[in-house]
Design a protein around this motif. Structure first.
Motif, PDB file in Angstrom:
ATOM      1  N   MET B 213     -55.038  53.236-143.153  1.00 28.02           N
ATOM      2  CA  MET B 213     -54.482  52.407-144.121  1.00 28.02           C
ATOM      3  C   MET B 213     -55.712  52.217-145.160  1.00 28.02           C
ATOM      4  SD  MET B 213     -51.567  51.013-145.222  1.00 28.02           S
ATOM      5  CE  MET B 213     -51.364  50.374-146.729  1.00 28.02           C
ATOM      6  N   LEU B 216     -56.327  54.918-147.508  1.00 30.28           N
ATOM      7  CA  LEU B 216     -55.254  55.098-148.571  1.00 30.28           C
ATOM      8  C   LEU B 216     -55.316  54.184-149.672  1.00 30.28           C
ATOM      9  CD1 LEU B 216     -51.919  55.698-146.430  1.00 30.28           C
ATOM     10  CD2 LEU B 216     -53.143  57.358-147.870  1.00 30.28           C
ATOM     11  N   LEU B 217     -55.671  52.825-149.383  1.00 27.60           N
ATOM     12  CA  LEU B 217     -55.769  51.786-150.428  1.00 27.60           C
ATOM     13  C   LEU B 217     -57.121  52.324-151.288  1.00 27.60           C
ATOM     14  CD1 LEU B 217     -55.168  48.302-148.216  1.00 27.60           C
ATOM     15  CD2 LEU B 217     -53.785  49.517-150.146  1.00 27.60           C
ATOM     16  N   ALA B 220     -55.857  54.940-153.342  1.00 29.52           N
ATOM     17  CA  ALA B 220     -55.028  54.576-154.462  1.00 29.52           C
ATOM     18  C   ALA B 220     -55.810  53.779-155.588  1.00 29.52           C
ATOM     19  CB  ALA B 220     -53.867  53.636-153.973  1.00 29.52           C
ATOM     20  N   SER B 221     -56.944  53.381-155.247  1.00 28.24           N
ATOM     21  CA  SER B 221     -57.661  52.870-156.254  1.00 28.24           C
ATOM     22  C   SER B 221     -58.518  53.587-157.101  1.00 28.24           C
ATOM     23  CB  SER B 221     -58.556  51.655-155.699  1.00 28.24           C
ATOM     24  OG  SER B 221     -59.788  52.269-155.043  1.00 28.24           O
ATOM     25  N   ARG B 223     -58.391  57.443-159.184  1.00 29.93           N
ATOM     26  CA  ARG B 223     -57.460  58.175-160.028  1.00 29.93           C
ATOM     27  C   ARG B 223     -58.650  59.331-160.517  1.00 29.93           C
ATOM     28  NH1 ARG B 223     -52.254  55.678-160.534  1.00 29.93           N
ATOM     29  NH2 ARG B 223     -52.392  54.224-158.792  1.00 29.93           N
ATOM     30  N   PRO B 386     -51.431  63.014-154.722  1.00 34.72           N
ATOM     31  CA  PRO B 386     -50.327  61.714-154.771  1.00 34.72           C
ATOM     32  C   PRO B 386     -49.254  62.087-153.795  1.00 34.72           C
ATOM     33  CG  PRO B 386     -50.881  62.334-156.981  1.00 34.72           C
ATOM     34  CD  PRO B 386     -51.615  63.518-155.970  1.00 34.72           C
ATOM     35  N   ASN B 389     -50.934  61.951-150.125  1.00 33.47           N
ATOM     36  CA  ASN B 389     -50.993  60.431-149.692  1.00 33.47           C
ATOM     37  C   ASN B 389     -49.715  59.941-149.566  1.00 33.47           C
ATOM     38  OD1 ASN B 389     -53.641  60.837-149.504  1.00 33.47           O
ATOM     39  ND2 ASN B 389     -54.252  59.995-151.732  1.00 33.47           N
ATOM     40  N   ALA B 390     -48.723  60.215-150.211  1.00 33.68           N
ATOM     41  CA  ALA B 390     -47.309  59.435-150.090  1.00 33.68           C
ATOM     42  C   ALA B 390     -46.980  59.763-148.483  1.00 33.68           C
ATOM     43  CB  ALA B 390     -46.660  59.932-151.048  1.00 33.68           C
ATOM     44  N   PHE B 393     -48.830  58.095-145.827  1.00 36.07           N
ATOM     45  CA  PHE B 393     -48.478  56.628-145.859  1.00 36.07           C
ATOM     46  C   PHE B 393     -47.211  56.227-145.156  1.00 36.07           C
ATOM     47  CE2 PHE B 393     -47.179  52.676-148.952  1.00 36.07           C
ATOM     48  CZ  PHE B 393     -47.762  51.909-147.827  1.00 36.07           C
TER      49      PHE B 393
END
Lengths: 163, 504
Positions: B213, B216-217, B220-221, B223, B386, B389-390, B393
């Motif tokens: 997790m 992934l965070l 997400a931070s 790009r 994207p 990772n989606a 998740f």
């Protein structure tokens, strides 16, 4: 001044203090061993507070003794971190939203929405492909968990369809 | 001999074969994705193991570890980005060979050396684990407490640049381990009236949160644009003269991999770089290193695959996980109520022999699956992040929910993920937290039982010879690590960073 070590040290002291507060609330009874249920938790709490204090002092001493070059590096170490936390918080919010809707919407629908929203949030450009990934990804996960592994996932809105 | 006979019986068990092959396949795919370490690849599978029998579950996780070690070399060779930390040494010569149009041969050397490393590591695991566990049969509560302390002493080598941070991380794990029922009196602690917390927090929630997790965070931070594989290589194995030339480098990898694997806290990354250096030192063609030397791939790849097996020695014999991946494997054991350590070979011998058979199947299967999976790995590496990772998740959230069908578990896992995100930001290592979490119960319950037995006399830990020996060993481990830090500080050399072990 506000280095990562300083923040980490202060956070450790805070966590340790809260934990200690609750550790001292633990009741002991006549049947307990000499240490009791609160013995080691109190020790852990004090150790955490103590180690946090050591880390904070280390950080303060390090920033005082730092040369000009290191000092300017430290000033820049938080650059862009606020944006990173905000991006991560967005994903976190999506995850929390999933927790709230999974029982109501059911697994299949909520995981499709999760895939769609997450992919869009993370920057997926092609809208048609995002929808396809969400639909087929949700079906794949549903088959894997519910059919193959036999896990009882919530049916929610689709209960009437037997899904 | 007895071990071989028992193991052979499991080689025909379809569940073991299937778990090993699925594990290797999953491991190769996960390892080939930059940012997805072997431990994350294993953590993603952890919730699925609830539905499996114990042997299949452990074989699945251990085979994933083996597959991920090879998988990491695919992007290392093709796009100069190691899929795993341990594959970082492979980048140096692997990518050079790719630039020279020899990507297929580089991948072939990596795969074939990985298989040799896995088989040698397995032989070492089978030779060393049993006898060590025999010693541990005479363990008393005092010895178990000392064993827990020895396990926690590994933190001294895993804390990277700052020992205090490692100790704080361990305290967090120990604190989480106190939630639930008291191990001696059975009373509740820190449950705040929640029925879900009565049984404590299962390590799987924390492990998946901390490793998967939080990654992934972090992603997400960030790009940005990822590198893509443009070539379409086919795996090519070395011919006999080249294979002969690689033997010394592979032997070096085997030797260093065995030593580093058995030592808790060392890990595959250190073994890979040490093997690379030693292979260059002893090579007849040292000038080729850095310019596309085949030995520069063979040595680190043999080493990190050897470590994938020998790292199980301290786990199986003493219950001490020396790396993130073995900590996840320990989580797999605990899910099925099996406690690795002294009694494992007595109480759950069939799981151990099944594991050996599964690891053998995985090592051999890796050869075929590695070849078959190359186009899939290239396809995966080229997928837009994207979508990938989606999907990861959704997989994590589905997997954790499926354990108890409780949304509460998702909350715990997400909270662990947030803690992991900030720990990464503040540069705290993860592994001490996991060690504290899994060893907390062992330490507390046996410490208090020993005090009950002795009438609160602490000398009981010294009077018990095994306890004394283990405590001395723990002291030497901590003392040695502190002395090494002091030496490096005096020579103004930074200590190895925690991420070397945190990601292995």
């Amino acid at each position: 001044m506000l280095t990562r070590d300083f923040v980490g040290g202060v956070a450790s002291i805070a966590i340790g203090a809260v934990y200690l507060f609750f550790a001292y609330q633990l009741r002991s009874s006549a049947l307990d061993d000499s240490m009791g249920p609160g013995g080691l938790p109190r020790l852990y709490g004090w150790l955490l507070v103590g180690l946090g204090a050591v880390l904070t002092i280390q950080a303060l001493l390090a920033s005082r003794l730092a040369t000009a070059d290191v000092s300017s590096e430290e000033k820049g170490e938080w650059d862009g971190q606020g944006r990173k936390v905000a991006f991560a918080a967005g994903l976190l919010a999506i995850g929390l939203g999933y927790i709230f809707v999974i029982e109501t919407l059911g697994y299949l629908l909520s995981v499709a929405v999760l895939l769609l929203v997450t992919a869009l949030y993370l920057g997926a450009g092609n809208k048609g492909r995002v929808v396809a990934v969400a639909v087929f990804g949700a079906i794949f996960l549903w088959v894997m968990f519910v059919i193959v592994l036999g896990v009882r996932m919530p049916s929610g809105l689709l209960a009437s369809l037997g899904l | 001999m007895e071990t071989l006979t028992h193991t052979a019986a499991f080689l025909l068990e379809w569940n073991v074969i299937l778990a090993a092959l699925i594990g290797v396949t999953w491991g190769i795919m996960g390892g080939s994705l930059p940012g997805i370490s072997p431990s994350i690849t294993m953590a993603l599978l952890l919730p699925f193991t609830y539905t499996l029998d114990p042997t299949s579950a452990i074989v699945l996780l251990a085979s994933t570890y083996i597959g991920a070690e090879y998988g990491g070399s695919v992007p290392a060779i093709l796009i100069r980005t190691p899929g795993t930390n341990a594959a970082a040494a492979t980048v140096i010569d692997g990518y050079e060979m790719n630039r020279q149009g020899k990507a297929g041969l580089a991948l072939g050397i990596s795969l074939y050396s990985g298989v040799i490393g896995s088989l040698f590591g397995l032989a070492m695991l089978m030779t060393l684990s049993g006898p060590l566990a025999q010693v541990a049969l005479a363990f008393t509560p005092m010895a178990y407490f000392a064993l827990g302390i020895l396990g926690l002493s590994v933190i001294a080598t895993l804390s990277g640049e700052n020992l205090v941070k490692g100790l704080i991380a361990a305290m967090l794990g120990l604190i989480i381990a106190t939630i639930g029922s008291d191990p001696v009196t059975g009373g509740t602690r820190f449950t705040f009236g929640s029925a879900e917390l009565l049984g404590g927090i299962e390590p799987v929630m924390i492990m998946v949160g901390l490793f998967a997790m939080s990654e992934l965070l972090v992603q997400a931070s960030r790009r940005g644009k990822d590198d893509r594989v443009t070539s379409r290589p086919r795996i090519q194995f070395p011919d006999w003269p080249l294979a002969k030339r690689l033997i010394p480098a592979q032997l070096i990898g085997n030797g260093i991999g065995t030593f580093e694997g058995v030592m808790p806290g060392a890990g595959g990354t250190i073994a890979s770089f040490m093997s690379y250096n030693e292979a260059r030192r002893w090579s007849r063609h040292p000038e080729e290193f850095g310019k596309g030397s085949p030995e520069g791939i063979a040595a680190p790849e043999t080493a990190n695959n050897t470590v994938a097996e020998t790292a199980l020695v301290p786990l199986l014999s003493f219950g001490i996980p020396g790396s993130n991946s073995t900590a996840i494997l320990l989580g797999g054991f605990l899910i099925h109520g099996i406690v690795p350590g002294p009694m494992l070979f007595q109480k759950s011998g069939e799981v151990v022999y099944g594991l050996y058979a599964g690891l053998f199947t995985a090592a051999i299967g890796q050869l075929v699956i590695g070849m078959a999976m190359l186009p899939v790995c290239i396809w995966l590496v080229n997928r837009p992040r994207p979508y990938l990772n989606a999907f990861i998740f959704a997989l994590i959230l589905s997997g954790i929910y499926s354990i108890h069908n409780e949304a509460f578990d998702l909350g715990i896992m997400i909270a662990a993920g947030v803690a992991g995100f900030f720990m990464r930001m503040l540069r705290f290592p993860f592994l001490p937290t996991v060690l504290g979490l899994v060893l907390g119960y062992l330490v507390e319950s046996n410490f208090r039982r020993s005090l009950v037995l002795s009438g609160d006399d602490l000398m009981i830990f010294v009077d018990d010879r095994i306890s004394l020996a283990l405590l001395v060993l723990a002291f030497l481990f901590i003392g040695g690590s502190i002395a090494k830090r002091g030496y490096e500080l005096l020579r103004h050399r930074p200590s190895s960073t925690f991420s070397e072990n945190a990601e292995s």
